[in-house]
Motif scaffolding. Sequence first.
Motif, PDB file in Angstrom:
ATOM      1  N   ASP A 121       0.854  -1.148  -0.107  1.00 55.45           N
ATOM      2  CA  ASP A 121       0.006   0.079   0.091  1.00 55.45           C
ATOM      3  C   ASP A 121       0.926   1.053   0.027  1.00 55.45           C
ATOM      4  O   ASP A 121       0.708   1.988  -0.709  1.00 55.45           O
ATOM      5  CB  ASP A 121      -0.885  -0.072   1.283  1.00 55.45           C
ATOM      6  CG  ASP A 121      -1.829   0.905   1.154  1.00 55.45           C
ATOM      7  OD1 ASP A 121      -2.684   0.845   0.107  1.00 55.45           O
ATOM      8  OD2 ASP A 121      -2.142   1.668   2.193  1.00 55.45           O
ATOM      9  N   ASP A 169      -8.027  10.133  -3.932  1.00 54.92           N
ATOM     10  CA  ASP A 169      -8.766  10.551  -2.709  1.00 54.92           C
ATOM     11  C   ASP A 169     -10.223   9.993  -2.837  1.00 54.92           C
ATOM     12  O   ASP A 169     -10.623   9.361  -3.806  1.00 54.92           O
ATOM     13  CB  ASP A 169      -9.157  12.128  -2.716  1.00 54.92           C
ATOM     14  CG  ASP A 169      -9.921  12.751  -3.730  1.00 54.92           C
ATOM     15  OD1 ASP A 169     -10.949  12.427  -3.633  1.00 54.92           O
ATOM     16  OD2 ASP A 169      -9.141  13.346  -4.284  1.00 54.92           O
ATOM     17  N   GLU A 170     -10.924   9.551  -1.603  1.00 55.03           N
ATOM     18  CA  GLU A 170     -12.017   8.785  -1.703  1.00 55.03           C
ATOM     19  C   GLU A 170     -13.177   9.153  -2.766  1.00 55.03           C
ATOM     20  O   GLU A 170     -13.795   8.333  -3.575  1.00 55.03           O
ATOM     21  CB  GLU A 170     -12.758   8.592  -0.288  1.00 55.03           C
ATOM     22  CG  GLU A 170     -11.874   7.908   0.439  1.00 55.03           C
ATOM     23  CD  GLU A 170     -12.273   6.245   0.465  1.00 55.03           C
ATOM     24  OE1 GLU A 170     -13.196   5.836   0.197  1.00 55.03           O
ATOM     25  OE2 GLU A 170     -10.823   5.380   0.354  1.00 55.03           O
ATOM     26  N   GLU A 171     -13.584  10.333  -2.560  1.00 51.56           N
ATOM     27  CA  GLU A 171     -14.293  11.154  -3.562  1.00 51.56           C
ATOM     28  C   GLU A 171     -14.015  10.873  -4.962  1.00 51.56           C
ATOM     29  O   GLU A 171     -15.164  10.302  -5.512  1.00 51.56           O
ATOM     30  CB  GLU A 171     -14.434  12.639  -3.049  1.00 51.56           C
ATOM     31  CG  GLU A 171     -15.408  13.599  -3.945  1.00 51.56           C
ATOM     32  CD  GLU A 171     -16.819  13.070  -3.594  1.00 51.56           C
ATOM     33  OE1 GLU A 171     -17.092  12.403  -2.532  1.00 51.56           O
ATOM     34  OE2 GLU A 171     -17.768  13.202  -4.653  1.00 51.56           O
ATOM     35  N   SER A 172     -12.839  10.977  -5.371  1.00 48.65           N
ATOM     36  CA  SER A 172     -12.449  10.851  -6.943  1.00 48.65           C
ATOM     37  C   SER A 172     -12.602   9.334  -7.234  1.00 48.65           C
ATOM     38  O   SER A 172     -13.069   9.065  -8.286  1.00 48.65           O
ATOM     39  CB  SER A 172     -11.033  11.366  -6.991  1.00 48.65           C
ATOM     40  OG  SER A 172     -11.059  12.599  -6.811  1.00 48.65           O
ATOM     41  N   ALA A 173     -12.516   8.423  -6.109  1.00 49.98           N
ATOM     42  CA  ALA A 173     -12.493   6.995  -6.558  1.00 49.98           C
ATOM     43  C   ALA A 173     -13.900   6.610  -6.669  1.00 49.98           C
ATOM     44  O   ALA A 173     -14.147   5.822  -7.627  1.00 49.98           O
ATOM     45  CB  ALA A 173     -11.786   6.109  -5.575  1.00 49.98           C
ATOM     46  N   ARG A 174     -14.911   7.326  -5.724  1.00 48.60           N
ATOM     47  CA  ARG A 174     -16.192   6.886  -5.985  1.00 48.60           C
ATOM     48  C   ARG A 174     -16.721   7.505  -7.350  1.00 48.60           C
ATOM     49  O   ARG A 174     -17.567   6.452  -7.955  1.00 48.60           O
ATOM     50  CB  ARG A 174     -16.848   7.511  -4.785  1.00 48.60           C
ATOM     51  CG  ARG A 174     -18.179   6.913  -4.295  1.00 48.60           C
ATOM     52  CD  ARG A 174     -18.673   7.271  -2.965  1.00 48.60           C
ATOM     53  NE  ARG A 174     -18.106   7.634  -2.092  1.00 48.60           N
ATOM     54  CZ  ARG A 174     -17.784   8.430  -1.420  1.00 48.60           C
ATOM     55  NH1 ARG A 174     -18.147   9.742  -1.797  1.00 48.60           N
ATOM     56  NH2 ARG A 174     -16.982   8.780  -0.451  1.00 48.60           N
ATOM     57  N   THR A 175     -16.428   8.889  -7.730  1.00 53.12           N
ATOM     58  CA  THR A 175     -16.850   9.241  -9.035  1.00 53.12           C
ATOM     59  C   THR A 175     -16.253   8.292 -10.092  1.00 53.12           C
ATOM     60  O   THR A 175     -17.269   8.208 -11.104  1.00 53.12           O
ATOM     61  CB  THR A 175     -16.458  10.715  -8.863  1.00 53.12           C
ATOM     62  OG1 THR A 175     -16.576  11.257  -7.965  1.00 53.12           O
ATOM     63  CG2 THR A 175     -17.074  11.293 -10.234  1.00 53.12           C
ATOM     64  N   HIS A 228      -2.119   6.961  -4.439  1.00 56.63           N
ATOM     65  CA  HIS A 228      -3.601   6.866  -4.299  1.00 56.63           C
ATOM     66  C   HIS A 228      -4.358   7.883  -4.801  1.00 56.63           C
ATOM     67  O   HIS A 228      -3.777   8.827  -5.024  1.00 56.63           O
ATOM     68  CB  HIS A 228      -3.833   6.882  -2.649  1.00 56.63           C
ATOM     69  CG  HIS A 228      -3.074   5.595  -2.092  1.00 56.63           C
ATOM     70  ND1 HIS A 228      -3.323   4.361  -2.414  1.00 56.63           N
ATOM     71  CD2 HIS A 228      -1.830   5.374  -1.271  1.00 56.63           C
ATOM     72  CE1 HIS A 228      -2.803   3.331  -1.585  1.00 56.63           C
ATOM     73  NE2 HIS A 228      -1.822   3.948  -1.245  1.00 56.63           N
ATOM     74  N   ARG A 234     -15.676   5.202 -10.088  1.00 54.88           N
ATOM     75  CA  ARG A 234     -16.527   4.027 -10.300  1.00 54.88           C
ATOM     76  C   ARG A 234     -18.070   4.257 -10.752  1.00 54.88           C
ATOM     77  O   ARG A 234     -18.278   3.559 -11.746  1.00 54.88           O
ATOM     78  CB  ARG A 234     -16.453   3.347  -8.861  1.00 54.88           C
ATOM     79  CG  ARG A 234     -15.407   2.797  -8.505  1.00 54.88           C
ATOM     80  CD  ARG A 234     -15.442   1.632  -7.276  1.00 54.88           C
ATOM     81  NE  ARG A 234     -14.197   1.595  -6.467  1.00 54.88           N
ATOM     82  CZ  ARG A 234     -13.604   2.134  -5.643  1.00 54.88           C
ATOM     83  NH1 ARG A 234     -14.401   3.108  -5.245  1.00 54.88           N
ATOM     84  NH2 ARG A 234     -12.499   1.985  -5.214  1.00 54.88           N
TER      85      ARG A 234
END
Length: 282
Positions: free
Chosen positions: A260, A267-273, A265, A275
């Motif tokens: 890891d 950020d969570e928000e960009s990863a969610r968008t 990495h 997907r």
Amino acid sequence: MREKVTVPAIQARKCGPKIKMVTAYDAPSARIADRAGADMILVGDTLAHVVLGYDDTLPATVDVMIHHTAAVARAKPGALIVGDMPWLSYHVSVEEAVRNAGRFIREGRAECVKLEGGRKRLAVIEAILAAEIPVMGHLGLTPQSIHVMGGYRVQGKRAEAARELVTDAHALVAAGVFAIVLEGVPDVLAQIVTQEVPVPTIGIAGPHCDGQVLVYHDVLGLYDGRVPKFVRQYAHLANVATEALQGFFADVQAGTFPSDAESYHMDEESARTLRILMRNEE
Ligand code: KIV
């Protein structure tokens, strides 16, 4: 930052301390040699052998030598940079020799050049010096003469041949060389030459020379194969490198590389968008 080693500084070392020279062929090896305290870095035509994989030094060309000399120079070593003139770069004509030596200085950023041979090189040496380029001589086992010598053989073992070599050394000094590499000659002969000439001798020729030189890959044990008698290996980096790569490959196979911490990495928000975007495109 080290003080820059110059040609006059090397000349002044005739009375000691002993001069340390090692070959290097690229920026990382030049940095390591410099950090270790080399006085001179020789970008030797041995690169044809130890880096490019040929059986001898003859395939080295001026272009290849300059390519590597420039890489060494970009490391900005404090050590004096010696460019090794390859076979046929100073044998055809004096004019061509001066032009090639000049390329080592202008394009390779060497600070002097080395060339092999005795009295038959005097005109070339004088002309290169007249172009303000310092020259280091090289006598004894001169690898560019491999076919004339009938192989890599110790030179000057008989008194007459040894006397000729002493005469060559005097002639090189009279022509103006600032130092002489003595390779593959008996220790007694190296001792006599060292006592006779006013410039430093750098050996692969026993303990009596004013300095010593070895090939980087030999000192560090960077390749497998036969190690010549005159080499002392201070490490076996080929084994170290093989083990390091085996470790890398084992981790890849086991899926434990990269971790890891070794990955980038989002950020969570960009990863969610991302997907959601991918799902909408399906
Ligand atoms: O090319 C070279 O590395 C050399 C040294 C062995 C002296 O000439």
